[in-house]
Design a protein around this motif. Structure first.
Motif, mmCIF file in Angstrom:
data_model
loop_
_atom_site.group_PDB
_atom_site.id
_atom_site.type_symbol
_atom_site.label_atom_id
_atom_site.label_comp_id
_atom_site.label_asym_id
_atom_site.label_seq_id
_atom_site.Cartn_x
_atom_site.Cartn_y
_atom_site.Cartn_z
ATOM 1 N N ASN A 124 0.850 -1.193 0.000
ATOM 2 C CA ASN A 124 0.000 0.000 0.000
ATOM 3 C C ASN A 124 0.882 1.238 0.000
ATOM 4 O OD1 ASN A 124 0.558 0.872 2.838
ATOM 5 N ND2 ASN A 124 -0.504 -1.044 3.345
ATOM 6 N N GLY A 125 0.246 2.402 -0.138
ATOM 7 C CA GLY A 125 1.011 3.628 -0.261
ATOM 8 C C GLY A 125 1.790 3.994 0.987
ATOM 9 N N ARG B 65 3.539 11.979 -3.720
ATOM 10 C CA ARG B 65 3.724 13.339 -3.195
ATOM 11 C C ARG B 65 4.603 13.315 -1.945
ATOM 12 N NH1 ARG B 65 -1.104 14.348 -3.058
ATOM 13 N NH2 ARG B 65 -1.246 15.461 -5.041
ATOM 14 N N ARG B 66 4.336 12.376 -1.048
ATOM 15 C CA ARG B 66 5.122 12.300 0.194
ATOM 16 C C ARG B 66 6.573 11.918 -0.096
ATOM 17 N NH1 ARG B 66 0.931 9.105 4.302
ATOM 18 N NH2 ARG B 66 -0.874 10.470 3.937
ATOM 19 N N GLN C 211 8.486 14.831 -1.486
ATOM 20 C CA GLN C 211 8.753 15.861 -0.487
ATOM 21 C C GLN C 211 9.773 15.423 0.553
ATOM 22 O OE1 GLN C 211 4.829 16.633 1.041
ATOM 23 N NE2 GLN C 211 4.287 18.059 -0.592
ATOM 24 N N GLU C 212 9.799 14.123 0.849
ATOM 25 C CA GLU C 212 10.579 13.651 1.994
ATOM 26 C C GLU C 212 11.892 12.968 1.625
ATOM 27 O OE1 GLU C 212 8.000 11.240 4.382
ATOM 28 O OE2 GLU C 212 6.357 12.693 4.283
ATOM 29 N N THR C 213 12.088 12.678 0.368
ATOM 30 C CA THR C 213 13.334 12.019 -0.042
ATOM 31 C C THR C 213 13.955 12.783 -1.205
ATOM 32 O OG1 THR C 213 12.288 10.567 -1.682
ATOM 33 C CG2 THR C 213 12.393 9.771 0.589
ATOM 34 N N SER C 214 15.240 12.660 -1.358
ATOM 35 C CA SER C 214 15.917 13.278 -2.503
ATOM 36 C C SER C 214 16.559 12.172 -3.331
ATOM 37 C CB SER C 214 16.980 14.271 -2.033
ATOM 38 O OG SER C 214 17.988 13.611 -1.296
ATOM 39 N N GLY C 215 16.373 12.249 -4.620
ATOM 40 C CA GLY C 215 16.978 11.256 -5.498
ATOM 41 C C GLY C 215 16.134 10.035 -5.753
ATOM 42 N N ALA D 124 -0.438 12.653 -11.108
ATOM 43 C CA ALA D 124 0.820 11.962 -10.817
ATOM 44 C C ALA D 124 2.015 12.865 -11.086
ATOM 45 C CB ALA D 124 0.924 10.685 -11.649
ATOM 46 N N LEU D 125 1.978 13.594 -12.190
ATOM 47 C CA LEU D 125 3.080 14.489 -12.521
ATOM 48 C C LEU D 125 3.186 15.624 -11.515
ATOM 49 C CD1 LEU D 125 2.657 14.721 -16.405
ATOM 50 C CD2 LEU D 125 4.381 13.438 -15.143
#
Length: 218
Positions: A35-36, A67-68, A71-75, A93-94
């Motif tokens: 799940n998400g 979206r999360r 926002q919360e991870t890079s790369g 989605a985009l």
């Protein structure tokens, strides 16, 4: 090695994707989510290169999970997968930060290629397809055009490049139109990504339309 997280609420599909991805040289599934919410947690923990994300999942759907993660991870880049070819899903989605969008019946070779494209930092959707989706969305009033302070940071040349990207030109076409080398084109794109805080080309297109720099064709 391209590290992949598979997020789908159907165990059979997760297994199929795992077998496919692991069969390719230099590709590896490092985690699976049903799940998400699990996808977000595993993306934080495992830091995969690409998340194969189903749109429709329980608890937290794929778009909110994307979206999360954005926002919360890079790369960590997200490639959305769905059985539904609906424009509103693609645009959502985009906007959430996805770098690509594919149907689940995409041929296996194309899916593996898509993972590689997204892992390399590129947008999967063809520019013309992205443009069509955003034009239709803005026609329907789904996105109010608004001034963007970030656009004030762009040079005249960068605004020109952004306009052409939003109109659907590829890097090769940009080089021919502007009479510059591919290295120069890539430099301009890199500057645009940095100044507009965009992850990839698809988000540059969205920024161009939402700011009003480019308007839908009538």
């Amino acid at each position: 090695m391209i590290r992949v997280l598979v997020a789908d609420d159907q165990a059979l599909l997760r297994g199929s994707f795992r077998v496919l991805v692991n069969s390719a040289p230099d590709y590896q599934v490092v985690a699976e989510a049903g799940n998400g919410a699990e996808a977000v947690e595993l993306a934080r923990r495992e830091q995969p290169d690409v998340v194969l994300m189903d749109v429709r999942m329980p608890e937290v759907d794929g778009i909110e999970a994307t979206r999360r993660i954005s926002q919360e991870t890079s790369g960590v880049r997200v490639l959305m997968l769905t059985t539904f070819d609906l424009d509103e899903y693609v645009f959502a989605a985009l906007r959430a930060g996805a770098s690509g969008f594919l149907l689940k019946d995409t041929p296996p070779a194309d899916l593996l290629s898509a993972i590689g494209v997204v892992a390399a930092g590129d947008s999967l959707l063809a520019p013309a397809i992205t443009r069509r989706l955003i034009e239709e969305f803005t026609r329907q009033g789904g996105s109010a055009q608004r001034p963007s302070r970030e656009l004030d940071l762009l040079t005249t040349r960068e605004r020109e490049v952004l306009t052409l990207v939003a109109r659907g030109l590829s890097n090769t076409e940009l080089g021919e139109h502007l009479r510059v080398s591919q290295a120069t084109v890539k430099t301009h794109i890199g500057h645009l990504l940095a100044k507009l805080h965009a992850r990839d080309r698809a988000q540059l297109v969205i920024a161009a339309y939402e700011s009003g720099l480019v308007t839908p064709a009538r």
